[in-house]
Design an enzyme around this catalytic site. Structure first.
Site, PDB file in Angstrom:
ATOM      1  N   ASN A  61       0.863  -1.185   0.000  1.00  0.00           N
ATOM      2  CA  ASN A  61       0.000   0.000   0.000  1.00  0.00           C
ATOM      3  C   ASN A  61       0.897   1.232   0.000  1.00  0.00           C
ATOM      4  O   ASN A  61       1.496   1.566   1.019  1.00  0.00           O
ATOM      5  CB  ASN A  61      -0.879  -0.034   1.266  1.00  0.00           C
ATOM      6  CG  ASN A  61      -1.702   1.232   1.442  1.00  0.00           C
ATOM      7  OD1 ASN A  61      -1.805   2.049   0.519  1.00  0.00           O
ATOM      8  ND2 ASN A  61      -2.283   1.413   2.623  1.00  0.00           N
ATOM      9  N   GLU A  95      -5.499  -5.415  10.689  1.00  0.00           N
ATOM     10  CA  GLU A  95      -4.518  -4.347  10.837  1.00  0.00           C
ATOM     11  C   GLU A  95      -4.793  -3.579  12.125  1.00  0.00           C
ATOM     12  O   GLU A  95      -5.602  -2.629  12.122  1.00  0.00           O
ATOM     13  CB  GLU A  95      -4.611  -3.379   9.656  1.00  0.00           C
ATOM     14  CG  GLU A  95      -4.253  -3.982   8.321  1.00  0.00           C
ATOM     15  CD  GLU A  95      -3.632  -2.942   7.396  1.00  0.00           C
ATOM     16  OE1 GLU A  95      -2.513  -3.153   6.963  1.00  0.00           O
ATOM     17  OE2 GLU A  95      -4.267  -1.911   7.153  1.00  0.00           O
ATOM     18  N   GLY A 151       2.178   2.035  10.882  1.00  0.00           N
ATOM     19  CA  GLY A 151       3.110   3.162  10.758  1.00  0.00           C
ATOM     20  C   GLY A 151       3.821   3.534  12.045  1.00  0.00           C
ATOM     21  O   GLY A 151       4.433   4.600  12.128  1.00  0.00           O
ATOM     22  N   GLU A 181      -6.957   4.316   8.065  1.00  0.00           N
ATOM     23  CA  GLU A 181      -6.815   5.753   7.780  1.00  0.00           C
ATOM     24  C   GLU A 181      -8.098   6.298   7.149  1.00  0.00           C
ATOM     25  O   GLU A 181      -8.468   7.446   7.364  1.00  0.00           O
ATOM     26  CB  GLU A 181      -5.588   5.981   6.872  1.00  0.00           C
ATOM     27  CG  GLU A 181      -4.301   5.820   7.673  1.00  0.00           C
ATOM     28  CD  GLU A 181      -3.097   5.372   6.859  1.00  0.00           C
ATOM     29  OE1 GLU A 181      -3.120   5.470   5.622  1.00  0.00           O
ATOM     30  OE2 GLU A 181      -2.130   4.903   7.491  1.00  0.00           O
ATOM     31  N   HIS A 209      -9.611   0.691   5.188  1.00  0.00           N
ATOM     32  CA  HIS A 209      -8.309   0.911   5.838  1.00  0.00           C
ATOM     33  C   HIS A 209      -8.521   1.855   7.023  1.00  0.00           C
ATOM     34  O   HIS A 209      -9.349   2.762   6.960  1.00  0.00           O
ATOM     35  CB  HIS A 209      -7.334   1.525   4.828  1.00  0.00           C
ATOM     36  CG  HIS A 209      -5.932   1.578   5.336  1.00  0.00           C
ATOM     37  ND1 HIS A 209      -5.513   2.530   6.229  1.00  0.00           N
ATOM     38  CD2 HIS A 209      -4.856   0.777   5.107  1.00  0.00           C
ATOM     39  CE1 HIS A 209      -4.232   2.325   6.511  1.00  0.00           C
ATOM     40  NE2 HIS A 209      -3.817   1.257   5.845  1.00  0.00           N
ATOM     41  N   SER A 265       3.315  -2.349  10.454  1.00  0.00           N
ATOM     42  CA  SER A 265       4.768  -2.346  10.681  1.00  0.00           C
ATOM     43  C   SER A 265       5.441  -3.659  10.285  1.00  0.00           C
ATOM     44  O   SER A 265       6.334  -4.143  10.982  1.00  0.00           O
ATOM     45  CB  SER A 265       5.074  -1.979  12.143  1.00  0.00           C
ATOM     46  OG  SER A 265       4.628  -0.669  12.415  1.00  0.00           O
ATOM     47  N   LYS A 291       0.102   4.248  -0.279  1.00  0.00           N
ATOM     48  CA  LYS A 291      -0.587   5.425   0.291  1.00  0.00           C
ATOM     49  C   LYS A 291      -0.401   6.648  -0.623  1.00  0.00           C
ATOM     50  O   LYS A 291      -0.335   6.485  -1.832  1.00  0.00           O
ATOM     51  CB  LYS A 291      -0.086   5.686   1.708  1.00  0.00           C
ATOM     52  CG  LYS A 291      -0.156   4.429   2.589  1.00  0.00           C
ATOM     53  CD  LYS A 291      -0.049   4.728   4.037  1.00  0.00           C
ATOM     54  CE  LYS A 291       0.067   3.423   4.814  1.00  0.00           C
ATOM     55  NZ  LYS A 291      -0.049   3.583   6.241  1.00  0.00           N
TER      56      LYS A 291
HETATM   57  C1  PEP Z   1      -0.913   0.009   6.135  1.00  0.00           C
HETATM   58  O1  PEP Z   1      -1.046   1.209   5.950  1.00  0.00           O
HETATM   59  O2  PEP Z   1      -1.771  -0.773   5.681  1.00  0.00           O
HETATM   60  C2  PEP Z   1       0.234  -0.466   6.892  1.00  0.00           C
HETATM   61  C3  PEP Z   1       0.224  -1.699   7.289  1.00  0.00           C
HETATM   62  O3  PEP Z   1       1.249   0.445   7.113  1.00  0.00           O
HETATM   63  P1  PEP Z   1       2.692   0.134   7.757  1.00  0.00           P
HETATM   64  O4  PEP Z   1       3.209  -1.128   7.133  1.00  0.00           O
HETATM   65  O5  PEP Z   1       3.512   1.320   7.404  1.00  0.00           O
HETATM   66  O6  PEP Z   1       2.491  -0.026   9.235  1.00  0.00           O
END
Ligand code: PEP
Length: 259
Positions: free
Chosen positions: A9, A167, A173, A97, A95, A213, A11
């Protein structure tokens, strides 16, 4: 049989030039990935450029969001029909976000999931609890509510096209991933719920990814868990070599898919 799935992703990162370079490097580093399926989700503006680069490649194209209508007066939105036309076979929905920064509701996410399936795409429904919710012991309650609502009203042949991603919001992040044990516990819970909501067969075949992460050094421990069928990668998918390493480390051991 569940072939591990690894999704990047990107973003809101990447001009056309950056996206092209990243897509080329991922494509060239994963020419014939064995025992793993790989998808990248660039920003909307880079989709045509990346689609061109991935033509005929083993890496598939996905989008990060979509509207539920095929067309209409929805300023600033992008329809699933438009994405499908660009070659997107996958779309991330719900997601955290989108849920938190853009206040997307479960009902809206459900409409998007249904519409993505109608347009021939495969929706990846993201679910996960906040740090506060975990501390209050509400993890299972939260993910259950998001899954029930996100899949509401879908027929079993539609659900067969769906993927889930656990998630935890506190892991996205932050550099603090869920441990393999923490993630496996929630994945097991979700799989049990899929059996209840749909069927035992779907529970056996649906892929449930972990996201939050994920890095080259934790991907293998996470994906070795029997209920973790791959990873959704944010930050580390912006570095081609990190993403390629994660994909390779997530591949099914000895070429065998999970059952
Ligand atoms: C994500 O945005 O779906 C995500 C898992 O981000 P990160 O790997 O940066 O934690």
């Amino acid at each position: 049989m569940r072939t591990p799935l690894v999704i990047g992703n990107w973003k809101m990162h990447g001009t056309q030039a950056v996206a092209r370079e990243l897509a080329q490097a991922v494509r060239d580093g994963l020419k014939r990935p064995r025992g793993v399926e790989v998808v990248v989700c660039p920003p909307f503006t880079a989709l045509p450029a990346v689609a061109e680069i991935l033509k005929g490649a083993a890496v598939a194209l996905g989008a990060q969001n979509c509207h539920w209508e095929a067309q209409g007066a929805f300023t600033g939105e992008t329809s699933p029909a438009m994405l499908a036309e660009l070659g997107c076979r996958w779309v991330l929905l719900g997601h955290s976000e989108r849920r938190h920064a853009f206040r997307e509701t479960d009902e809206e996410i459900n409409r998007k999931v249904a519409s993505a399936v109608r347009h021939g795409m495969r929706p990846v429904l993201c679910v996960g609890e906040t740090d506060e919710e975990r501390r209050q012991g509400l993890t299972f309650t939260v993910v259950e509510g998001q899954l029930r609502a996100g899949w509401a009203g879908l027929a079993s042949e539609d659900l067969a096209r769906c993927v889930l991603a656990y998630e935890p919001v506190w892991a996205i992040g932050t550099g603090v991933n869920a441990t393999a044990g923490q993630a496996a516990e929630v994945h097991g819970y979700l799989r049990g719920l899929v059996s209840e909501l749909a069927s035992k067969e779907l529970a056996q075949s649906v892929r449930i990814l972990y996201g939050g992460s994920v890095k080259p050094d934790n991907a293998q421990a996470l994906t070795q868990e029997p209920d973790i069928d791959g990873v959704l990668v944010g930050g580390a998918s912006l570095q081609a070599q990190s993403f390629i390493t994660i994909a390779k480390k997530s591949a099914a051991r000895s070429g065998a898919s999970k059952e």
